[in-house]
Design a protein around this motif. Structure first.
Motif, PDB file in Angstrom:
ATOM      1  N   CYS A 120       0.851  -1.183   0.000  1.00 10.72           N
ATOM      2  CA  CYS A 120       0.000   0.000   0.000  1.00 10.72           C
ATOM      3  C   CYS A 120       0.890   1.238   0.000  1.00 10.72           C
ATOM      4  O   CYS A 120       2.058   1.174   0.351  1.00 10.72           O
ATOM      5  N   ALA A 121       0.318   2.366  -0.387  1.00 12.60           N
ATOM      6  CA  ALA A 121       1.092   3.594  -0.444  1.00 12.60           C
ATOM      7  C   ALA A 121       0.203   4.797  -0.184  1.00 12.60           C
ATOM      8  O   ALA A 121      -1.017   4.745  -0.369  1.00 12.60           O
ATOM      9  N   THR A 122       0.828   5.879   0.256  1.00 10.12           N
ATOM     10  CA  THR A 122       0.150   7.155   0.446  1.00 10.12           C
ATOM     11  C   THR A 122       0.427   8.021  -0.770  1.00 10.12           C
ATOM     12  O   THR A 122       1.582   8.213  -1.154  1.00 10.12           O
ATOM     13  N   THR A 123      -0.619   8.548  -1.378  1.00 12.91           N
ATOM     14  CA  THR A 123      -0.458   9.315  -2.609  1.00 12.91           C
ATOM     15  C   THR A 123      -0.103  10.768  -2.311  1.00 12.91           C
ATOM     16  O   THR A 123      -0.251  11.251  -1.190  1.00 12.91           O
ATOM     17  N   ALA A 124       0.335  11.467  -3.349  1.00 14.30           N
ATOM     18  CA  ALA A 124       0.751  12.858  -3.197  1.00 14.30           C
ATOM     19  C   ALA A 124      -0.378  13.750  -2.711  1.00 14.30           C
ATOM     20  O   ALA A 124      -0.137  14.759  -2.046  1.00 14.30           O
ATOM     21  N   ASP A 125      -1.624  13.387  -3.032  1.00 20.08           N
ATOM     22  CA  ASP A 125      -2.763  14.204  -2.597  1.00 20.08           C
ATOM     23  C   ASP A 125      -3.401  13.708  -1.307  1.00 20.08           C
ATOM     24  O   ASP A 125      -4.515  14.082  -0.966  1.00 20.08           O
ATOM     25  N   GLY A 126      -2.677  12.843  -0.562  1.00 20.16           N
ATOM     26  CA  GLY A 126      -3.133  12.438   0.757  1.00 20.16           C
ATOM     27  C   GLY A 126      -4.185  11.356   0.779  1.00 20.16           C
ATOM     28  O   GLY A 126      -4.906  11.204   1.768  1.00 20.16           O
ATOM     29  N   LYS A 127      -4.266  10.562  -0.274  1.00 14.57           N
ATOM     30  CA  LYS A 127      -5.160   9.414  -0.280  1.00 14.57           C
ATOM     31  C   LYS A 127      -4.346   8.144  -0.052  1.00 14.57           C
ATOM     32  O   LYS A 127      -3.115   8.183   0.017  1.00 14.57           O
ATOM     33  N   ALA A 128      -5.011   7.024   0.082  1.00 16.90           N
ATOM     34  CA  ALA A 128      -4.339   5.748   0.312  1.00 16.90           C
ATOM     35  C   ALA A 128      -4.710   4.783  -0.794  1.00 16.90           C
ATOM     36  O   ALA A 128      -5.871   4.703  -1.204  1.00 16.90           O
ATOM     37  N   VAL A 129      -3.710   4.051  -1.280  1.00 17.84           N
ATOM     38  CA  VAL A 129      -3.945   3.057  -2.317  1.00 17.84           C
ATOM     39  C   VAL A 129      -3.258   1.757  -1.928  1.00 17.84           C
ATOM     40  O   VAL A 129      -2.271   1.753  -1.194  1.00 17.84           O
ATOM     41  N   CYS A 130      -3.784   0.646  -2.421  1.00 15.57           N
ATOM     42  CA  CYS A 130      -3.149  -0.664  -2.282  1.00 15.57           C
ATOM     43  C   CYS A 130      -3.165  -1.315  -3.657  1.00 15.57           C
ATOM     44  O   CYS A 130      -3.987  -0.990  -4.508  1.00 15.57           O
ATOM     45  N   PHE A 131      -2.245  -2.247  -3.884  1.00 19.79           N
ATOM     46  CA  PHE A 131      -2.153  -2.824  -5.216  1.00 19.79           C
ATOM     47  C   PHE A 131      -1.589  -4.236  -5.150  1.00 19.79           C
ATOM     48  O   PHE A 131      -0.585  -4.492  -4.512  1.00 19.79           O
ATOM     49  N   VAL A 153      -0.250   4.451   5.358  1.00 14.99           N
ATOM     50  CA  VAL A 153      -1.171   3.319   5.210  1.00 14.99           C
ATOM     51  C   VAL A 153      -0.365   2.037   5.306  1.00 14.99           C
ATOM     52  O   VAL A 153       0.767   1.960   4.840  1.00 14.99           O
ATOM     53  N   SER A 154      -0.941   1.025   5.939  1.00 17.66           N
ATOM     54  CA  SER A 154      -0.281  -0.263   6.083  1.00 17.66           C
ATOM     55  C   SER A 154      -1.275  -1.368   5.803  1.00 17.66           C
ATOM     56  O   SER A 154      -2.357  -1.409   6.395  1.00 17.66           O
ATOM     57  N   ALA A 155      -0.922  -2.237   4.859  1.00 16.23           N
ATOM     58  CA  ALA A 155      -1.759  -3.411   4.622  1.00 16.23           C
ATOM     59  C   ALA A 155      -1.649  -4.347   5.815  1.00 16.23           C
ATOM     60  O   ALA A 155      -0.766  -4.215   6.662  1.00 16.23           O
ATOM     61  N   LYS A 156      -2.552  -5.301   5.889  1.00 16.61           N
ATOM     62  CA  LYS A 156      -2.600  -6.192   7.043  1.00 16.61           C
ATOM     63  C   LYS A 156      -3.102  -7.554   6.587  1.00 16.61           C
ATOM     64  O   LYS A 156      -4.148  -7.657   5.957  1.00 16.61           O
ATOM     65  N   GLY A 157      -2.338  -8.595   6.901  1.00 14.58           N
ATOM     66  CA  GLY A 157      -2.787  -9.947   6.631  1.00 14.58           C
ATOM     67  C   GLY A 157      -2.692 -10.364   5.172  1.00 14.58           C
ATOM     68  O   GLY A 157      -2.150  -9.665   4.328  1.00 14.58           O
ATOM     69  N   PHE A 158      -3.247 -11.534   4.874  1.00 12.66           N
ATOM     70  CA  PHE A 158      -3.217 -12.081   3.525  1.00 12.66           C
ATOM     71  C   PHE A 158      -4.475 -11.740   2.746  1.00 12.66           C
ATOM     72  O   PHE A 158      -4.667 -12.196   1.626  1.00 12.66           O
ATOM     73  N   THR A 159      -5.384 -10.985   3.344  1.00 18.52           N
ATOM     74  CA  THR A 159      -6.600 -10.573   2.663  1.00 18.52           C
ATOM     75  C   THR A 159      -6.558  -9.068   2.443  1.00 18.52           C
ATOM     76  O   THR A 159      -5.596  -8.402   2.803  1.00 18.52           O
ATOM     77  N   GLU A 160      -7.585  -8.530   1.851  1.00 19.32           N
ATOM     78  CA  GLU A 160      -7.587  -7.108   1.530  1.00 19.32           C
ATOM     79  C   GLU A 160      -7.952  -6.271   2.749  1.00 19.32           C
ATOM     80  O   GLU A 160      -8.994  -5.641   2.823  1.00 19.32           O
ATOM     81  N   GLU A 161      -7.036  -6.270   3.714  1.00 23.21           N
ATOM     82  CA  GLU A 161      -7.218  -5.475   4.915  1.00 23.21           C
ATOM     83  C   GLU A 161      -6.142  -4.393   4.969  1.00 23.21           C
ATOM     84  O   GLU A 161      -5.055  -4.568   4.433  1.00 23.21           O
ATOM     85  N   GLY A 174      -9.843  -1.634   8.297  1.00 22.33           N
ATOM     86  CA  GLY A 174     -10.948  -2.340   7.664  1.00 22.33           C
ATOM     87  C   GLY A 174     -10.514  -2.960   6.364  1.00 22.33           C
ATOM     88  O   GLY A 174      -9.326  -3.081   6.064  1.00 22.33           O
ATOM     89  N   ARG A 175     -11.501  -3.370   5.574  1.00 21.17           N
ATOM     90  CA  ARG A 175     -11.223  -3.862   4.237  1.00 21.17           C
ATOM     91  C   ARG A 175     -10.867  -2.684   3.346  1.00 21.17           C
ATOM     92  O   ARG A 175     -11.194  -1.540   3.638  1.00 21.17           O
ATOM     93  N   HIS A 176     -10.203  -2.951   2.237  1.00 21.10           N
ATOM     94  CA  HIS A 176      -9.756  -1.864   1.377  1.00 21.10           C
ATOM     95  C   HIS A 176     -10.894  -0.957   0.938  1.00 21.10           C
ATOM     96  O   HIS A 176     -10.752   0.250   0.859  1.00 21.10           O
ATOM     97  N   ALA A 177     -12.028  -1.522   0.622  1.00 15.72           N
ATOM     98  CA  ALA A 177     -13.161  -0.714   0.178  1.00 15.72           C
ATOM     99  C   ALA A 177     -14.110  -0.398   1.328  1.00 15.72           C
ATOM    100  O   ALA A 177     -15.158   0.206   1.118  1.00 15.72           O
ATOM    101  N   GLN A 178     -13.731  -0.787   2.525  1.00 14.10           N
ATOM    102  CA  GLN A 178     -14.608  -0.579   3.677  1.00 14.10           C
ATOM    103  C   GLN A 178     -13.794  -0.237   4.922  1.00 14.10           C
ATOM    104  O   GLN A 178     -13.861  -0.921   5.936  1.00 14.10           O
ATOM    105  N   ILE A 179     -13.029   0.843   4.851  1.00 17.83           N
ATOM    106  CA  ILE A 179     -12.302   1.309   6.018  1.00 17.83           C
ATOM    107  C   ILE A 179     -13.318   1.922   6.987  1.00 17.83           C
ATOM    108  O   ILE A 179     -14.134   2.759   6.606  1.00 17.83           O
ATOM    109  N   SER A 180     -13.265   1.480   8.225  1.00 21.92           N
ATOM    110  CA  SER A 180     -14.262   1.926   9.197  1.00 21.92           C
ATOM    111  C   SER A 180     -14.082   3.394   9.563  1.00 21.92           C
ATOM    112  O   SER A 180     -12.954   3.875   9.726  1.00 21.92           O
ATOM    113  N   ARG A 181     -15.196   4.100   9.692  1.00 21.67           N
ATOM    114  CA  ARG A 181     -15.159   5.481  10.163  1.00 21.67           C
ATOM    115  C   ARG A 181     -14.832   5.547  11.650  1.00 21.67           C
ATOM    116  O   ARG A 181     -14.428   6.584  12.173  1.00 21.67           O
TER     117      ARG A 181
END
Length: 413
Positions: A120-131, A153-161, A174-181
């Motif tokens: 995962c990485a932090t983008t120049a505009d302050g967002k988070a991405v994983c790939f 941002v830090s990935a976690k585990g063998f799943t999309e966390e 949370g999950r990549h598409a479901q980070i908890s508020r």
């Protein structure tokens, strides 16, 4: 295995010990910190007469009596006093790094730790991405909106966390598409690192953890943590005293304590070559960078991830004599970042190209200006000086680094 990209730390400042993946620099009175191009330097004292000085990193205090003085300082805090003569002073940067961390969270474009399958990485505009390939996916909250204001941002585990550290000091997971508020850590966090089924954050002078098999709170008897790097079933940390600690599973004697029993509290290797700057654990091995750029490792070498030097839990093996600024580990491989910007990796052939399938340290072709590293189960990624990211192993499907499309990580500052 480190997931996500750990970008360079601040240039200069006080009391930093080993930012995540940058080059080490020491200020006039500060401890080694991580910076993209820093080198060890000391700049203090009184100058008389005509003086020209240039300082990179650290805090500089100068006093000049008489004569002409021209000074240039990059990074750190500068205090100057001149009596008589002409004075020209130029300062770039300044201020101390974020308290309690050897890296600035804003520079943590790649996350460190190990126990994950995607970076995962932090983008120049302050967002988070994983790939999981050369195409990045933007992380979103569980309400569908993008996660913004991200420092790390830090990935976690063998799943999309994943876990994200916001600029506010809060940590959300949370999950990549479901980070908890709802935050896991409400405020005060300066760094986060994910393992297989757990994660930890530096917050308020201690390390707070959640998930399986790790204590909830970890302290170090008056020492403050400046880096935390989690692996499969445990974590390692570096403190402001230059001490190295690990807790959790101790497979292969990776904690350097002469045994293989798990440790529920932080423990240090029996033998170390000096002040620790940066910790880079893998699955069953752990390496760390010490002052002078020496890399020492403990644990399993059965797959030649420690350069074929043979397994050693006590006192450990030296992988690099000098010149290293960071080290990261995967399941069966190790990669080292040198002060030159070159990356060298070793593996025994089971890391899908992540370690170049060589039982010795081998330069990674095409990487000459790296400022940060990250590793995962079967991959390694490098953040380059132009803020782009290149990965090899399971991400590029081979030993040749591939660019992550359209990704520009946050600049160090």
């Amino acid at each position: 295995m480190a997931s996500g990209l750990v970008a360079c730390g601040p240039a200069g400042g006080d009391d930093g010990a080993g930012g995540a993946g940058g080059s080490a620099a020491s200020g006039g009175s500060g401890s080694p910190v991580s910076g993209s191009t820093g080198t060890y330097a000391a700049s203090t004292g009184t100058y008389v007469g005509n003086t020209t000085s240039s300082t990179t990193g650290g805090d500089t205090a100068s006093s000049t009596t008489g004569g002409d003085t021209t000074s240039s300082t990059t990074g750190g805090d500068t205090t100057s006093s001149t009596t008589g003569g002409d004075t020209t002073s130029s300062t770039t940067g300044g201020g101390d790094p974020d308290p309690g961390t050897g890296e600035s969270p804003a520079c943590a474009g790649l996350n460190n730790g190990s126990g994950t399958t995607i970076p995962c990485a932090t983008t120049a505009d302050g967002k988070a991405v994983c790939f999981g390939s050369t195409t990045a996916t933007t992380l979103k909250y569980d309400d569908g909106t993008d996660v913004t204001g991200v420092a790390q941002v830090s990935a976690k585990g063998f799943t999309e966390e994943a876990c994200v550290l916001l600029e506010t000091g809060a940590v959300h997971c949370g999950r990549h598409a479901q980070i908890s508020r709802t935050p896991v850590v409400a405020s005060g966090a300066t760094m986060v690192s994910g393992g297989l089924n757990h994660a930890c954050a530096i917050a308020s002078g201690a390390i707070k953890c959640w998930g399986d098999g790790v204590p909830a709170d970890v302290t170090f008897s008056g020492e403050a943590p400046v880096q935390v790097a989690c692996y499969y079933h445990g974590c390692c940390a570096v403190t402001d005293a230059g001490k190295l600690y690990c807790w959790g599973e101790n497979n292969g004697g990776m904690h350097g304590t002469g045994d293989t029993a798990a440790h529920t509290t932080p423990t240090s290797p029996r033998t170390v070559p000096g002040r620790a700057i940066y910790a880079g654990p893998g699955q069953d091995h752990m390496c760390a960078v010490f002052e002078g750029g020496k890399v020492q490792c403990w644990g399993q070498d059965w797959n030649k991830q420690l350069g074929g030097l043979g397994a050693s839990s006590d006192p450990g093996v030296t992988l690099v004599d000098a010149g290293a600024t960071a080290v990261v580990g995967g399941q069966f491989h190790v990669c080292v970042l040198l002060s030159s910007g070159q990356v060298q990796c070793s593996s025994g052939g089971q890391s899908e190209g992540a370690g170049l399938d060589m039982g010795r340290l081998t330069p990674v072709a095409g990487i000459s200006n790296a400022v940060a590293l990250s590793a995962g189960k079967h991959y390694t990624c490098a953040r380059l000086a132009d803020a782009s990211v290149r990965c090899w192993g399971a991400i590029s499907h081979g030993a040749t680094p591939a660019a992550i499309s359209g990704l520009t990580t946050r600049d160090c500052h």
